[in-house]
Write a protein that holds these residues in place. Structure first.
Motif, PDB file in Angstrom:
ATOM      1  N   GLU A  82       0.939  -1.297   0.060  1.00 16.75           N
ATOM      2  CA  GLU A  82      -0.119  -0.017  -0.040  1.00 16.75           C
ATOM      3  C   GLU A  82       0.475   1.498   0.375  1.00 16.75           C
ATOM      4  OE1 GLU A  82      -4.251  -1.449   1.988  1.00 16.75           O
ATOM      5  OE2 GLU A  82      -2.761  -1.282   4.172  1.00 16.75           O
ATOM      6  N   LEU A  83       0.702   1.946  -0.770  1.00 18.01           N
ATOM      7  CA  LEU A  83       1.685   3.419  -0.835  1.00 18.01           C
ATOM      8  C   LEU A  83       0.569   4.627  -0.908  1.00 18.01           C
ATOM      9  CD1 LEU A  83       2.906   3.124  -4.406  1.00 18.01           C
ATOM     10  CD2 LEU A  83       3.840   2.433  -2.544  1.00 18.01           C
ATOM     11  N   TYR A  84       1.102   5.200   0.801  1.00 15.14           N
ATOM     12  CA  TYR A  84       0.295   6.415   1.083  1.00 15.14           C
ATOM     13  C   TYR A  84       0.697   7.971   0.119  1.00 15.14           C
ATOM     14  CZ  TYR A  84      -2.476   3.850   4.081  1.00 15.14           C
ATOM     15  OH  TYR A  84      -3.127   2.784   4.593  1.00 15.14           O
ATOM     16  N   PRO A  85       0.128   8.296   0.012  1.00 18.90           N
ATOM     17  CA  PRO A  85       0.753   9.880  -0.377  1.00 18.90           C
ATOM     18  C   PRO A  85       0.677  11.000   0.976  1.00 18.90           C
ATOM     19  CG  PRO A  85      -2.720  10.303  -0.106  1.00 18.90           C
ATOM     20  CD  PRO A  85      -1.673   9.021   0.215  1.00 18.90           C
ATOM     21  N   ALA A  86       1.700  11.535   0.578  1.00 20.23           N
ATOM     22  CA  ALA A  86       2.434  12.596   1.527  1.00 20.23           C
ATOM     23  C   ALA A  86       2.820  14.187   0.832  1.00 20.23           C
ATOM     24  CB  ALA A  86       3.914  11.856   2.418  1.00 20.23           C
ATOM     25  N   LEU A  87       1.947  15.002   1.268  1.00 19.82           N
ATOM     26  CA  LEU A  87       2.396  16.292   0.880  1.00 19.82           C
ATOM     27  C   LEU A  87       4.283  16.714   1.175  1.00 19.82           C
ATOM     28  CD1 LEU A  87       1.244  18.609  -1.411  1.00 19.82           C
ATOM     29  CD2 LEU A  87       0.849  19.574   1.312  1.00 19.82           C
ATOM     30  N   VAL A  88       4.939  16.722   0.496  1.00 16.68           N
ATOM     31  CA  VAL A  88       6.360  16.780   0.473  1.00 16.68           C
ATOM     32  C   VAL A  88       6.325  18.098   0.130  1.00 16.68           C
ATOM     33  CG1 VAL A  88       8.835  17.252   0.314  1.00 16.68           C
ATOM     34  CG2 VAL A  88       7.459  15.038   0.175  1.00 16.68           C
ATOM     35  N   ARG A  89       6.889  19.258   0.882  1.00 12.65           N
ATOM     36  CA  ARG A  89       7.311  21.333   0.971  1.00 12.65           C
ATOM     37  C   ARG A  89       8.211  21.358   1.337  1.00 12.65           C
ATOM     38  NH1 ARG A  89       2.552  20.763   3.926  1.00 12.65           N
ATOM     39  NH2 ARG A  89       2.269  22.176   5.774  1.00 12.65           N
ATOM     40  N   ARG A  90       8.634  22.239   0.802  1.00 13.47           N
ATOM     41  CA  ARG A  90       9.776  23.206   1.298  1.00 13.47           C
ATOM     42  C   ARG A  90       9.384  24.060   2.537  1.00 13.47           C
ATOM     43  NH1 ARG A  90      15.041  23.892  -1.266  1.00 13.47           N
ATOM     44  NH2 ARG A  90      16.570  25.890   0.405  1.00 13.47           N
ATOM     45  N   GLU A  91       9.466  24.734   3.072  1.00 13.11           N
ATOM     46  CA  GLU A  91       9.572  25.319   4.566  1.00 13.11           C
ATOM     47  C   GLU A  91      10.470  26.062   5.517  1.00 13.11           C
ATOM     48  OE1 GLU A  91       6.015  26.084   6.242  1.00 13.11           O
ATOM     49  OE2 GLU A  91       5.464  24.881   4.618  1.00 13.11           O
ATOM     50  N   GLY A  92      11.234  26.643   4.387  1.00 12.90           N
ATOM     51  CA  GLY A  92      12.524  27.896   4.115  1.00 12.90           C
ATOM     52  C   GLY A  92      13.790  26.700   4.471  1.00 12.90           C
ATOM     53  N   ASP A  93      14.651  26.875   4.980  1.00 11.22           N
ATOM     54  CA  ASP A  93      15.522  25.596   5.137  1.00 11.22           C
ATOM     55  C   ASP A  93      15.400  24.181   4.870  1.00 11.22           C
ATOM     56  OD1 ASP A  93      16.701  28.058   4.957  1.00 11.22           O
ATOM     57  OD2 ASP A  93      17.124  27.850   7.017  1.00 11.22           O
ATOM     58  N   PHE A  94      14.059  23.755   5.124  1.00 14.90           N
ATOM     59  CA  PHE A  94      13.705  22.407   6.033  1.00 14.90           C
ATOM     60  C   PHE A  94      12.773  22.015   4.488  1.00 14.90           C
ATOM     61  CE2 PHE A  94      11.865  24.778   8.947  1.00 14.90           C
ATOM     62  CZ  PHE A  94      10.056  23.726   9.101  1.00 14.90           C
ATOM     63  N   TYR A  95      12.913  20.564   4.394  1.00 13.96           N
ATOM     64  CA  TYR A  95      11.461  20.091   3.746  1.00 13.96           C
ATOM     65  C   TYR A  95      10.693  20.000   4.952  1.00 13.96           C
ATOM     66  CZ  TYR A  95      13.522  21.145  -0.549  1.00 13.96           C
ATOM     67  OH  TYR A  95      13.866  21.862  -1.776  1.00 13.96           O
ATOM     68  N   GLN A  96       8.999  19.346   4.902  1.00 14.95           N
ATOM     69  CA  GLN A  96       8.251  18.486   6.065  1.00 14.95           C
ATOM     70  C   GLN A  96       7.022  17.609   4.733  1.00 14.95           C
ATOM     71  OE1 GLN A  96       6.665  21.541   8.147  1.00 14.95           O
ATOM     72  NE2 GLN A  96       4.327  19.923   8.615  1.00 14.95           N
ATOM     73  N   ALA A  97       7.388  16.625   4.546  1.00  9.24           N
ATOM     74  CA  ALA A  97       6.327  15.595   4.618  1.00  9.24           C
ATOM     75  C   ALA A  97       5.239  15.426   5.172  1.00  9.24           C
ATOM     76  CB  ALA A  97       6.610  14.524   3.892  1.00  9.24           C
ATOM     77  N   ASP A  98       3.644  15.360   5.175  1.00 10.27           N
ATOM     78  CA  ASP A  98       2.492  15.690   6.070  1.00 10.27           C
ATOM     79  C   ASP A  98       1.821  14.188   5.310  1.00 10.27           C
ATOM     80  OD1 ASP A  98       2.307  17.478   7.831  1.00 10.27           O
ATOM     81  OD2 ASP A  98       2.652  18.769   6.022  1.00 10.27           O
ATOM     82  N   ALA A 110       9.585  20.966  -7.151  1.00  7.08           N
ATOM     83  CA  ALA A 110      10.965  21.116  -6.338  1.00  7.08           C
ATOM     84  C   ALA A 110      10.409  21.779  -4.800  1.00  7.08           C
ATOM     85  CB  ALA A 110      12.236  21.949  -6.593  1.00  7.08           C
ATOM     86  N   ASP A 111       9.647  21.960  -4.755  1.00  8.27           N
ATOM     87  CA  ASP A 111       9.746  22.801  -3.195  1.00  8.27           C
ATOM     88  C   ASP A 111       8.302  22.185  -2.834  1.00  8.27           C
ATOM     89  OD1 ASP A 111      11.382  24.134  -3.120  1.00  8.27           O
ATOM     90  OD2 ASP A 111      10.950  26.084  -4.039  1.00  8.27           O
ATOM     91  N   ARG A 112       6.863  21.728  -3.787  1.00  7.37           N
ATOM     92  CA  ARG A 112       5.889  21.349  -3.084  1.00  7.37           C
ATOM     93  C   ARG A 112       5.267  19.565  -4.168  1.00  7.37           C
ATOM     94  NH1 ARG A 112       1.825  23.144   0.198  1.00  7.37           N
ATOM     95  NH2 ARG A 112      -0.454  22.343  -0.809  1.00  7.37           N
ATOM     96  N   TYR A 113       5.367  18.802  -3.923  1.00  5.57           N
ATOM     97  CA  TYR A 113       4.605  17.852  -4.794  1.00  5.57           C
ATOM     98  C   TYR A 113       4.015  17.180  -3.844  1.00  5.57           C
ATOM     99  CZ  TYR A 113       9.180  16.054  -2.859  1.00  5.57           C
ATOM    100  OH  TYR A 113      10.279  15.202  -2.575  1.00  5.57           O
ATOM    101  N   VAL A 114       3.776  15.531  -4.393  1.00  4.54           N
ATOM    102  CA  VAL A 114       3.277  14.545  -4.109  1.00  4.54           C
ATOM    103  C   VAL A 114       3.982  13.012  -3.412  1.00  4.54           C
ATOM    104  CG1 VAL A 114       1.142  12.778  -3.410  1.00  4.54           C
ATOM    105  CG2 VAL A 114       0.568  15.355  -4.164  1.00  4.54           C
ATOM    106  N   ALA A 115       4.226  12.237  -2.796  1.00  3.61           N
ATOM    107  CA  ALA A 115       5.140  11.404  -2.626  1.00  3.61           C
ATOM    108  C   ALA A 115       4.736  10.506  -2.136  1.00  3.61           C
ATOM    109  CB  ALA A 115       6.578  11.531  -1.816  1.00  3.61           C
ATOM    110  N   TYR A 116       4.537   9.147  -3.085  1.00  2.00           N
ATOM    111  CA  TYR A 116       3.650   8.039  -2.495  1.00  2.00           C
ATOM    112  C   TYR A 116       4.740   7.483  -1.787  1.00  2.00           C
ATOM    113  CZ  TYR A 116      -0.332   9.124  -5.018  1.00  2.00           C
ATOM    114  OH  TYR A 116      -1.548   9.575  -5.617  1.00  2.00           O
ATOM    115  N   ILE A 117       4.290   6.916  -0.082  1.00  2.00           N
ATOM    116  CA  ILE A 117       5.720   6.286   0.678  1.00  2.00           C
ATOM    117  C   ILE A 117       4.864   4.781   0.569  1.00  2.00           C
ATOM    118  CG2 ILE A 117       6.532   6.106   2.532  1.00  2.00           C
ATOM    119  CD1 ILE A 117       7.261   8.354   0.908  1.00  2.00           C
TER     120      ILE A 117
END
Length: 89
Positions: free
Chosen positions: A9-25, A77-84
């Motif tokens: 099963e692959l779960y979507p995570a929104l990866v986005r740049r937040e200043g000097d780091f990246y966050q995946a929700d 590169a600063d905002r995309y969906v990754a499947y985990i």
């Protein structure tokens, strides 16, 4: 209905740049998130966070929700969906 690949099963995570780091929700799992110095590191850490979340749910006899499919718009590169990949039960 989620995305399945050879029983995974692959779960979507929104990866986005937040200043000097990246966050995946995770879209389907509120509060499950990860951070990293790069987008790749955030994705790797998201996999670890998902595994920990599954372990915690398992202790309470619960399971992950069914993963959804997210339509990708304007990927950059600063905002995309990754499947985990979720761990196998």
């Amino acid at each position: 209905m989620g995305i399945y690949l050879k029983g995974l099963e692959l779960y979507p995570a929104l990866v986005r740049r937040e200043g000097d780091f990246y966050q995946a929700d995770f879209v389907d799992i509120p509060g499950c998130r990860a951070y990293g110095a790069s987008a790749v590191e955030a994705e790797i850490n998201a996999g670890e966070a998902l595994h920990e979340h599954v372990a915690t749910l398992g202790r309470y006899g619960r399971r992950l929700p069914v993963p959804s499919v997210v339509e990708q718009q304007d990927r950059d590169a600063d905002r995309y969906v990754a499947y985990i990949t979720a761990p196998l039960p």
